[in-house]
Motif scaffolding. Structure first.
Motif: not given
Length: 463
Positions: A446-463
Motif C-alpha cells: 500500500r505504501v508502494q502504491l501511494a508512492e507510485a501514484q505520487a510519482a505518476l502525478a508528478a511525471d504526468r505534470a512534466r509531460c
C-alpha cells in the motif's frame, strides 16, 4: 540546380543524388525546419541584417509552404532537393523571390539541421514520456484491482516465495518510472540551440543567438560553435533511453507470454491482443507481446549503429552525421508503439487469481518462513536452513508439501517446533508478514502504491 552549385561545373549523377539524399528521412522535420527558419528570419530583421518586409514575406511564405505540405498539395523530389532544408528554401525562393534567397544569411545547413533535430528530439521525448505514464497507469490499475491476489515469486524461474501480484506489477512500474527519468534527461540534453553557429566557426553577422534560442523554446544557445554543429550526444541519450525501456518491456512481455500459456494459465489476453493459427483452430497466440519482445532488438541496434557512426568523427560536421536521424526516429517510433500496445494489453487482460493461488501452493514456498521460525527461536540461521532442507527432502520423497507434514515430522528434525508452526505455512500470513519497506506485505505494498501514484502525478505534470 543545387543551392551550392556555384563552385561546380556539372550536376550530380542521378545515382549519387539519390545515394546522398536524406530527404526520404528528414522530410519528417519539415515543421521544425520551418519553425527554425521563421525564428532566424525574425532575428535577422531585428538585428537589421535583412528588412522587416523580407522577414514578413519569409514568414508568410513558410506558413503557406507548411500548409501545403500538410494538405498534401506539396511534395518534394530527391532529384530536385537532397534534403528538407534545401527543398523548403528552394520552394520559398521560387514563391517570394530574393527575400527567400536572403533567409540563409548567417546560417549553414550544419547548424540548421542540428537545430531541427534537437527540436524533434525534444518533442519525441515528450511524446514518449506521456506514453510511458499511460502504461504505468494501466499496470497500477491492475495492481489495485487485484491487490490481494497471491502468486509464486520466482528466482531462476523456480518457485521461491509467495508475493502479491500488485507487488510484482509495481516492480515494472518502478522500471518504467526510471525510464521516464531517462527520457526526461534526453529531452533536457536536447534543450540547447545550435542556431547561429553557422558551418562551424560562427559568423561575422551580428546575430542574436539568445533571441533565436528563446523564440524556439530552447533553454539556451550552445556556447561552442564547433560543438554545436557536431554534437549528437542528445540523440544517443534519446536512443539509449528508448533501448532501456524496450528491454524492460521485453521482460514484461516475456512474463505475459509465459503467464498466458496452458502451463501457467495466470492470465488470459484479450482477443484484441492475440492472434490465431492458420492451421491449428484452437490456438490463441500472444503475438503482440512477442512483437514487443522482438522489436527491442532493433532499438538496441539503433543505439549501436549511431555509437559506431560517431566514434571516429573529427570536428566539426561530417556527412556521416546524415545517418543520425533514421535510427533515432525508428527508436522513438518503435518505443511509442510498444508503449501503446503494452498499455492496451495490460488494461484488457484477465487475471486468473485461482491459477496463481494454486501454483503458489506448490514448490515449498513456505520454506524460508519455516527457517525463520527456527532462527527466531535461537537456532542459527544456517542450521535452520539445513533443518528445513531435510524437511523439504522428506516432502519430495513422500510426494507432499510442507503443510501436509504432521507436527511429529517437524519435531523429528528439531524440538524447537511447536504447534504454532502451522501459522508459518499459511500463504496469506506469509505474505502479510513482510512489512519491511519495499516488501510484499499488504501494508508495505500500500505504501508502494501511494508512492507510485505520487510519482505518476508528478511525471504526468512534466509531460
Amino acid at each position: 540546380m543545387a543551392l551550392w552549385s556555384g563552385r561546380f561545373t556539372e550536376g550530380a549523377d542521378a545515382f549519387t543524388q539519390q545515394f546522398g539524399a536524406s530527404l526520404p528521412v528528414d522530410t519528417r522535420l519539415y515543421a521544425q525546419d520551418i519553425a527554425g527558419s521563421v525564428a532566424h528570419a525574425g532575428m535577422l530583421a531585428a538585428q537589421g541584417i535583412i528588412s522587416a518586409e523580407d522577414a514578413a514575406a519569409i514568414a508568410e511564405g513558410l506558413a503557406a509552404i507548411k500548409a501545403d505540405i500538410e494538405s498534401g498539395a506539396l511534395a518534394f523530389d530527391v532529384q530536385q532537393s537532397e534534403d528538407i532544408h534545401m527543398a523548403i528554401e528552394s520552394e520559398l525562393t521560387a514563391r517570394i523571390g530574393d527575400a527567400g534567397a536572403r533567409l540563409h544569411t548567417g546560417r549553414s545547413r550544419n547548424d540548421q539541421v542540428a537545430t531541427d533535430t534537437r527540436l524533434y528530439a525534444k518533442q519525441r521525448a515528450t511524446d514518449l514520456m506521456a506514453a510511458n505514464v499511460t502504461l504505468r497507469e494501466a499496470l497500477m490499475a491492475q495492481a489495485e484491482e487485484h491487490f490481494d491476489v497471491i502468486l509464486p515469486g520466482y528466482t531462476h524461474l523456480q518457485h521461491a516465495q509467495p508475493v502479491l501480484l500488485a507487488h510484482h506489477l509495481l516492480a515494472y512500474v518502478h522500471m518504467l518510472a526510471r525510464d521516464f527519468q531517462r527520457l526526461a534527461a534526453a529531452r533536457d540534453a536536447a534543450d540547447a540551440c545550435p542556431l547561429g553557429a553557422a558551418a562551424l566557426a560562427g559568423t561575422t553577422y551580428p546575430l542574436d543567438r539568445f533571441a533565436t534560442a528563446q523564440a524556439l523554446g530552447f533553454a539556451h544557445p550552445i556556447s561552442n560553435s564547433l560543438d554545436a554543429v557536431s554534437d549528437r550526444d542528445f540523440l544517443l541519450d534519446l536512443i539509449y533511453a528508448c533501448s532501456v525501456s524496450c528491454l524492460h518491456l521485453s521482460r514484461l512481455c516475456e512474463e505475459l507470454i509465459l503467464w498466458s500459456t496452458s502451463e501457467f494459465g495466470f492470465i488470459t489476453l484479450s482477443d484484441a491482443y492475440a492472434t490465431g493459427s492458420s492451421i491449428m483452430p484452437q490456438k490463441k497466440n500472444p503475438d503482440f507481446a512477442e512483437l514487443i519482445r522482438g522489436k527491442s532488438g532493433r532499438v538496441v541496434g539503433d543505439l549501436v549503429a549511431l555509437m559506431v557512426t560517431l566514434k571516429s568523427l573529427p570536428l566539426a560536421y561530417n556527412k556521416d552525421l546524415q545517418e543520425d536521424k533514421q535510427g533515432a526516429m525508428d527508436a522513438a517510433d518503435t518505443l511509442e508503439d510498444c508503449y501503446v500496445c503494452a498499455a492496451g494489453m495490460i488494461a484488457t487482460m484477465t487475471v486468473n487469481a485461482d491459477a496463481m493461488a494454486a501454483q503458489a501452493k506448490k514448490g515449498y514456498l513456505a520454506a524460508t518462513d519455516v527457517a525463520d521460525y527456527l532462527a527466531k527461536k535461537g537456532l542459527p540461521f544456517r542450521r535452520a536452513h539445513e533443518v528445513v532442507g531435510h524437511l523439504v527432502l522428506t516432502c519430495e520423497q513422500r510426494g507432499c508439501d510442507l503443510e501436509d507434514l504432521a507436527l511429529a515430522d517437524f519435531q523429528a528434525e528439531s524440538d524447537l517446533f511447536e504447534s504454532d508452526i502451522v501459522e508459518c505455512l499459511n500463504l496469506p500470513a506469509i505474505v502479510a508478514a513482510r512489512t519491511t519497506y519495499g516488501g510484499t506485505g499488504h501494508d508495505a505494498v500500500r505504501v508502494q502504491l501511494a508512492e507510485a501514484q505520487a510519482a505518476l502525478a508528478a511525471d504526468r505534470a512534466r509531460c
